[in-house]
Design a protein around this motif. Structure first.
Motif, PDB file in Angstrom:
ATOM      1  N   ILE A  35      -4.431  -2.866   0.404  1.00  0.00           N
ATOM      2  CA  ILE A  35      -3.410  -1.827   0.540  1.00  0.00           C
ATOM      3  C   ILE A  35      -2.236  -2.324   1.371  1.00  0.00           C
ATOM      4  O   ILE A  35      -2.408  -2.959   2.404  1.00  0.00           O
ATOM      5  N   ALA A  36      -1.024  -1.997   0.889  1.00  0.00           N
ATOM      6  CA  ALA A  36       0.199  -2.154   1.679  1.00  0.00           C
ATOM      7  C   ALA A  36       0.822  -0.763   1.737  1.00  0.00           C
ATOM      8  O   ALA A  36       0.679   0.028   0.798  1.00  0.00           O
ATOM      9  N   LYS A  37       1.514  -0.456   2.842  1.00  0.00           N
ATOM     10  CA  LYS A  37       2.041   0.895   3.028  1.00  0.00           C
ATOM     11  C   LYS A  37       3.518   0.857   3.365  1.00  0.00           C
ATOM     12  O   LYS A  37       3.991  -0.064   4.021  1.00  0.00           O
ATOM     13  N   ALA A  38       4.226   1.893   2.914  1.00  0.00           N
ATOM     14  CA  ALA A  38       5.628   2.077   3.274  1.00  0.00           C
ATOM     15  C   ALA A  38       5.888   3.581   3.334  1.00  0.00           C
ATOM     16  O   ALA A  38       5.366   4.333   2.509  1.00  0.00           O
ATOM     17  N   SER A  39       6.712   4.005   4.302  1.00  0.00           N
ATOM     18  CA  SER A  39       6.967   5.434   4.450  1.00  0.00           C
ATOM     19  C   SER A  39       8.317   5.868   3.883  1.00  0.00           C
ATOM     20  O   SER A  39       8.648   7.042   3.908  1.00  0.00           O
ATOM     21  N   GLY A  40       9.084   4.924   3.364  1.00  0.00           N
ATOM     22  CA  GLY A  40      10.380   5.260   2.787  1.00  0.00           C
ATOM     23  C   GLY A  40      10.874   4.147   1.888  1.00  0.00           C
ATOM     24  O   GLY A  40      10.210   3.112   1.728  1.00  0.00           O
ATOM     25  N   ALA A  41      12.043   4.352   1.314  1.00  0.00           N
ATOM     26  CA  ALA A  41      12.589   3.405   0.345  1.00  0.00           C
ATOM     27  C   ALA A  41      12.862   2.035   0.960  1.00  0.00           C
ATOM     28  O   ALA A  41      12.493   1.007   0.382  1.00  0.00           O
ATOM     29  N   GLU A  42      13.496   2.004   2.123  1.00  0.00           N
ATOM     30  CA  GLU A  42      13.834   0.721   2.730  1.00  0.00           C
ATOM     31  C   GLU A  42      12.578  -0.075   3.071  1.00  0.00           C
ATOM     32  O   GLU A  42      12.518  -1.280   2.826  1.00  0.00           O
ATOM     33  N   GLN A  43      11.568   0.608   3.619  1.00  0.00           N
ATOM     34  CA  GLN A  43      10.303  -0.076   3.898  1.00  0.00           C
ATOM     35  C   GLN A  43       9.651  -0.541   2.594  1.00  0.00           C
ATOM     36  O   GLN A  43       9.030  -1.596   2.560  1.00  0.00           O
ATOM     37  N   ALA A  44       9.788   0.250   1.541  1.00  0.00           N
ATOM     38  CA  ALA A  44       9.205  -0.115   0.242  1.00  0.00           C
ATOM     39  C   ALA A  44       9.843  -1.397  -0.286  1.00  0.00           C
ATOM     40  O   ALA A  44       9.143  -2.288  -0.773  1.00  0.00           O
ATOM     41  N   PHE A  45      11.167  -1.497  -0.179  1.00  0.00           N
ATOM     42  CA  PHE A  45      11.845  -2.700  -0.664  1.00  0.00           C
ATOM     43  C   PHE A  45      11.412  -3.933   0.132  1.00  0.00           C
ATOM     44  O   PHE A  45      11.213  -5.005  -0.433  1.00  0.00           O
ATOM     45  N   GLU A  46      11.246  -3.755   1.452  1.00  0.00           N
ATOM     46  CA  GLU A  46      10.752  -4.846   2.294  1.00  0.00           C
ATOM     47  C   GLU A  46       9.341  -5.250   1.872  1.00  0.00           C
ATOM     48  O   GLU A  46       9.037  -6.427   1.729  1.00  0.00           O
ATOM     49  N   ALA A  47       8.487  -4.248   1.690  1.00  0.00           N
ATOM     50  CA  ALA A  47       7.091  -4.500   1.335  1.00  0.00           C
ATOM     51  C   ALA A  47       6.975  -5.160  -0.035  1.00  0.00           C
ATOM     52  O   ALA A  47       6.094  -6.001  -0.247  1.00  0.00           O
ATOM     53  N   LEU A  48       7.851  -4.811  -0.955  1.00  0.00           N
ATOM     54  CA  LEU A  48       7.805  -5.446  -2.277  1.00  0.00           C
ATOM     55  C   LEU A  48       7.931  -6.953  -2.150  1.00  0.00           C
ATOM     56  O   LEU A  48       7.141  -7.698  -2.719  1.00  0.00           O
ATOM     57  N   SER A  49       8.936  -7.393  -1.394  1.00  0.00           N
ATOM     58  CA  SER A  49       9.157  -8.836  -1.298  1.00  0.00           C
ATOM     59  C   SER A  49       8.093  -9.532  -0.450  1.00  0.00           C
ATOM     60  O   SER A  49       7.713 -10.661  -0.744  1.00  0.00           O
ATOM     61  N   LEU A  50       7.585  -8.854   0.579  1.00  0.00           N
ATOM     62  CA  LEU A  50       6.582  -9.471   1.441  1.00  0.00           C
ATOM     63  C   LEU A  50       5.173  -9.424   0.850  1.00  0.00           C
ATOM     64  O   LEU A  50       4.416 -10.381   0.960  1.00  0.00           O
ATOM     65  N   GLU A  51       4.819  -8.313   0.239  1.00  0.00           N
ATOM     66  CA  GLU A  51       3.443  -8.074  -0.189  1.00  0.00           C
ATOM     67  C   GLU A  51       3.154  -8.438  -1.647  1.00  0.00           C
ATOM     68  O   GLU A  51       2.012  -8.673  -2.008  1.00  0.00           O
ATOM     69  N   LYS A  52       4.174  -8.439  -2.494  1.00  0.00           N
ATOM     70  CA  LYS A  52       3.996  -8.745  -3.932  1.00  0.00           C
ATOM     71  C   LYS A  52       2.855  -7.910  -4.538  1.00  0.00           C
ATOM     72  O   LYS A  52       1.848  -8.446  -5.004  1.00  0.00           O
ATOM     73  N   PRO A  53       3.001  -6.570  -4.542  1.00  0.00           N
ATOM     74  CA  PRO A  53       1.911  -5.718  -5.030  1.00  0.00           C
ATOM     75  C   PRO A  53       1.685  -5.848  -6.537  1.00  0.00           C
ATOM     76  O   PRO A  53       2.592  -6.192  -7.290  1.00  0.00           O
ATOM     77  N   ASP A  54       0.457  -5.537  -6.936  1.00  0.00           N
ATOM     78  CA  ASP A  54       0.091  -5.527  -8.353  1.00  0.00           C
ATOM     79  C   ASP A  54       0.369  -4.171  -8.984  1.00  0.00           C
ATOM     80  O   ASP A  54       0.468  -4.053 -10.211  1.00  0.00           O
ATOM     81  N   LEU A  55       0.486  -3.119  -8.145  1.00  0.00           N
ATOM     82  CA  LEU A  55       0.774  -1.768  -8.613  1.00  0.00           C
ATOM     83  C   LEU A  55       1.417  -1.016  -7.461  1.00  0.00           C
ATOM     84  O   LEU A  55       1.122  -1.282  -6.295  1.00  0.00           O
ATOM     85  N   ILE A  56       2.275  -0.043  -7.802  1.00  0.00           N
ATOM     86  CA  ILE A  56       2.985   0.740  -6.792  1.00  0.00           C
ATOM     87  C   ILE A  56       2.712   2.223  -7.015  1.00  0.00           C
ATOM     88  O   ILE A  56       2.890   2.727  -8.127  1.00  0.00           O
ATOM     89  N   LEU A  57       2.266   2.907  -5.946  1.00  0.00           N
ATOM     90  CA  LEU A  57       2.179   4.364  -5.933  1.00  0.00           C
ATOM     91  C   LEU A  57       3.416   4.838  -5.193  1.00  0.00           C
ATOM     92  O   LEU A  57       3.608   4.501  -4.017  1.00  0.00           O
ATOM     93  N   LEU A  58       4.268   5.603  -5.854  1.00  0.00           N
ATOM     94  CA  LEU A  58       5.588   5.929  -5.318  1.00  0.00           C
ATOM     95  C   LEU A  58       5.820   7.430  -5.310  1.00  0.00           C
ATOM     96  O   LEU A  58       5.822   8.067  -6.373  1.00  0.00           O
ATOM     97  N   ASP A  59       6.031   7.979  -4.123  1.00  0.00           N
ATOM     98  CA  ASP A  59       6.341   9.404  -3.998  1.00  0.00           C
ATOM     99  C   ASP A  59       7.758   9.654  -4.517  1.00  0.00           C
ATOM    100  O   ASP A  59       8.662   8.848  -4.294  1.00  0.00           O
ATOM    101  N   VAL A  60       7.941  10.775  -5.190  1.00  0.00           N
ATOM    102  CA  VAL A  60       9.265  11.120  -5.719  1.00  0.00           C
ATOM    103  C   VAL A  60      10.198  11.540  -4.580  1.00  0.00           C
ATOM    104  O   VAL A  60      11.387  11.214  -4.603  1.00  0.00           O
ATOM    105  N   ASN A  61       9.675  12.244  -3.578  1.00  0.00           N
ATOM    106  CA  ASN A  61      10.506  12.774  -2.492  1.00  0.00           C
ATOM    107  C   ASN A  61      10.318  11.954  -1.221  1.00  0.00           C
ATOM    108  O   ASN A  61       9.396  12.192  -0.458  1.00  0.00           O
ATOM    109  N   LEU A  62      11.203  11.001  -1.024  1.00  0.00           N
ATOM    110  CA  LEU A  62      11.184  10.158   0.171  1.00  0.00           C
ATOM    111  C   LEU A  62      12.301  10.605   1.106  1.00  0.00           C
ATOM    112  O   LEU A  62      13.303  11.167   0.655  1.00  0.00           O
ATOM    113  N   PRO A  63      12.174  10.329   2.397  1.00  0.00           N
ATOM    114  CA  PRO A  63      13.193  10.801   3.342  1.00  0.00           C
ATOM    115  C   PRO A  63      14.549  10.110   3.198  1.00  0.00           C
ATOM    116  O   PRO A  63      15.580  10.711   3.479  1.00  0.00           O
ATOM    117  N   ASP A  64      14.552   8.860   2.759  1.00  0.00           N
ATOM    118  CA  ASP A  64      15.805   8.104   2.733  1.00  0.00           C
ATOM    119  C   ASP A  64      16.370   7.879   1.336  1.00  0.00           C
ATOM    120  O   ASP A  64      17.507   7.433   1.200  1.00  0.00           O
TER     121      ASP A  64
END
Length: 126
Positions: A35-64
């Motif tokens: 598991i990799a975690k992100a609480s918003g869009a900017e963290q998600a973009f960071e995590a994408l490049s660092l973690e290279k996930p195989d699948l993404i669970l993405l909330d529609v309503n993010l704070p940023d």
């Protein structure tokens, strides 16, 4: 039989609801996912490049940013355009046809049936 860590599939969970992320994370870990975690869009973009996930669970309503905006960036990316994305929402007004036309592979409404979520993830990762 324990799967070696390098063979485990990695799931990026993007949601600002900490209790949701923790409960989903525990179930996915118990189902042998990393598991990799992100609480918003900017963290998600960071995590994408660092973690290279195989699948993404993405909330529609993010704070940023709106989850659909994040999804468009993911789909425009050379590295992640084919990575499965499951949108998650508690908003019953989200149009399911929009979910798929924007490029999501699935959509799950909160409260999430965790058994079904694990089955959907396994289906998308085959």
């Amino acid at each position: 039989m324990k799967v070696p860590d390098k063979e485990k599939k990695k799931i990026l969970v993007v949601d600002d609801d900490v209790s949701f992320v923790e409960s989903v994370g525990e179930v996915l870990k118990a189902s042998n996912f990393e598991i990799a975690k992100a609480s918003g869009a900017e963290q998600a973009f960071e995590a994408l490049s660092l973690e290279k996930p195989d699948l993404i669970l993405l909330d529609v309503n993010l704070p940023d940013k709106n989850g659909f905006d994040v999804l468009r960036v993911i789909r425009a990316s050379m590295d992640f355009s084919r990575t499965p994305v499951i949108l998650i929402t508690g908003d019953m007004t989200v149009q399911i046809d929009k979910v798929f036309s924007e490029g999501a592979d699935d959509c799950i409404i909160k409260p999430v049936n965790l058994d079904k979520l694990v089955k959907d993830i396994n289906r998308l990762l085959k």
